[in-house]
Write a protein that holds these residues in place. Structure first.
Motif, PDB file in Angstrom:
ATOM      1  N   TRP A  55     -25.203 -17.223 -31.980  1.00 56.07           N
ATOM      2  CA  TRP A  55     -23.797 -16.803 -31.979  1.00 56.07           C
ATOM      3  C   TRP A  55     -23.323 -16.646 -33.412  1.00 56.07           C
ATOM      4  CZ3 TRP A  55     -19.186 -19.936 -29.536  1.00 56.07           C
ATOM      5  CH2 TRP A  55     -18.108 -19.077 -29.316  1.00 56.07           C
ATOM      6  N   THR A  56     -23.676 -15.534 -33.998  1.00 55.39           N
ATOM      7  CA  THR A  56     -23.384 -15.305 -35.410  1.00 55.39           C
ATOM      8  C   THR A  56     -22.047 -14.611 -35.640  1.00 55.39           C
ATOM      9  OG1 THR A  56     -24.630 -13.231 -35.346  1.00 55.39           O
ATOM     10  CG2 THR A  56     -25.825 -15.227 -36.009  1.00 55.39           C
ATOM     11  N   ASP A  57     -21.506 -13.981 -34.619  1.00 49.73           N
ATOM     12  CA  ASP A  57     -20.208 -13.310 -34.721  1.00 49.73           C
ATOM     13  C   ASP A  57     -19.306 -13.851 -33.614  1.00 49.73           C
ATOM     14  OD1 ASP A  57     -18.014 -11.674 -34.973  1.00 49.73           O
ATOM     15  OD2 ASP A  57     -19.144  -9.805 -34.869  1.00 49.73           O
ATOM     16  N   MET A  58     -18.356 -14.679 -33.985  1.00 57.47           N
ATOM     17  CA  MET A  58     -17.514 -15.341 -32.990  1.00 57.47           C
ATOM     18  C   MET A  58     -16.350 -14.478 -32.506  1.00 57.47           C
ATOM     19  SD  MET A  58     -17.409 -19.230 -34.243  1.00 57.47           S
ATOM     20  CE  MET A  58     -18.545 -20.323 -33.434  1.00 57.47           C
ATOM     21  N   VAL A  59     -16.270 -13.267 -32.986  1.00 57.68           N
ATOM     22  CA  VAL A  59     -15.206 -12.371 -32.536  1.00 57.68           C
ATOM     23  C   VAL A  59     -15.527 -11.930 -31.104  1.00 57.68           C
ATOM     24  CG1 VAL A  59     -14.014 -10.199 -32.985  1.00 57.68           C
ATOM     25  CG2 VAL A  59     -14.801 -11.601 -34.893  1.00 57.68           C
ATOM     26  N   PRO A  60     -14.590 -12.108 -30.165  1.00 59.34           N
ATOM     27  CA  PRO A  60     -14.825 -11.698 -28.777  1.00 59.34           C
ATOM     28  C   PRO A  60     -15.143 -10.195 -28.686  1.00 59.34           C
ATOM     29  CG  PRO A  60     -12.850 -13.048 -28.912  1.00 59.34           C
ATOM     30  CD  PRO A  60     -13.279 -12.734 -30.322  1.00 59.34           C
ATOM     31  N   TYR A  61     -15.967  -9.828 -27.702  1.00 60.52           N
ATOM     32  CA  TYR A  61     -16.360  -8.427 -27.517  1.00 60.52           C
ATOM     33  C   TYR A  61     -15.156  -7.490 -27.444  1.00 60.52           C
ATOM     34  CZ  TYR A  61     -21.164  -9.893 -26.321  1.00 60.52           C
ATOM     35  OH  TYR A  61     -22.425 -10.402 -26.334  1.00 60.52           O
ATOM     36  N   SER A  62     -14.098  -7.914 -26.745  1.00 60.20           N
ATOM     37  CA  SER A  62     -12.935  -7.033 -26.578  1.00 60.20           C
ATOM     38  C   SER A  62     -12.254  -6.731 -27.923  1.00 60.20           C
ATOM     39  CB  SER A  62     -11.929  -7.657 -25.604  1.00 60.20           C
ATOM     40  OG  SER A  62     -11.454  -8.896 -26.086  1.00 60.20           O
ATOM     41  N   VAL A  63     -12.324  -7.645 -28.854  1.00 55.67           N
ATOM     42  CA  VAL A  63     -11.730  -7.404 -30.166  1.00 55.67           C
ATOM     43  C   VAL A  63     -12.672  -6.573 -31.019  1.00 55.67           C
ATOM     44  CG1 VAL A  63     -10.906  -8.541 -32.281  1.00 55.67           C
ATOM     45  CG2 VAL A  63     -10.390  -9.553 -30.044  1.00 55.67           C
ATOM     46  N   GLN A  64     -13.976  -6.787 -30.874  1.00 56.87           N
ATOM     47  CA  GLN A  64     -14.969  -6.004 -31.631  1.00 56.87           C
ATOM     48  C   GLN A  64     -14.877  -4.523 -31.300  1.00 56.87           C
ATOM     49  OE1 GLN A  64     -18.961  -7.485 -31.069  1.00 56.87           O
ATOM     50  NE2 GLN A  64     -18.362  -9.587 -31.541  1.00 56.87           N
ATOM     51  N   GLN A  65     -14.527  -4.196 -30.066  1.00 57.92           N
ATOM     52  CA  GLN A  65     -14.502  -2.812 -29.612  1.00 57.92           C
ATOM     53  C   GLN A  65     -13.281  -2.043 -30.070  1.00 57.92           C
ATOM     54  OE1 GLN A  65     -14.927  -3.348 -25.397  1.00 57.92           O
ATOM     55  NE2 GLN A  65     -17.089  -3.818 -25.531  1.00 57.92           N
ATOM     56  N   LYS A  66     -12.300  -2.719 -30.603  1.00 57.54           N
ATOM     57  CA  LYS A  66     -11.064  -2.036 -31.037  1.00 57.54           C
ATOM     58  C   LYS A  66     -11.209  -1.413 -32.393  1.00 57.54           C
ATOM     59  CE  LYS A  66      -7.940  -4.628 -28.227  1.00 57.54           C
ATOM     60  NZ  LYS A  66      -6.770  -5.384 -28.080  1.00 57.54           N
TER      61      LYS A  66
END
Length: 66
Positions: A55-66
């Protein structure tokens, strides 16, 4: 606190949700709603170590997609 020998240690599993967030869950309990197993089972420390590695990127998927 209950003292346990190494052979009686509680097993945990690593679970992940739809946002790509990881958690440790007691292996004998049903997963919380929205969480699924990823196939890693062991001591709590083993599971936390696996999460630390993957888990190297703790940003949730929904935020990554924006």
């Amino acid at each position: 606190m209950v003292s346990r020998s190494k052979n009686q240690e509680i097993e945990y599993k690593v679970v992940i949700n739809h946002e790509g967030q990881y958690s440790v869950w007691h292996n004998t309990k049903d997963n919380p709603i929205g969480w699924k197993d990823i196939g890693v089972v062991g001591t709590k420390e083993d599971c936390l170590e696996h999460i630390k590695i993957v888990w190297t990127d703790m940003v949730p998927y929904s935020v990554q997609q924006k």
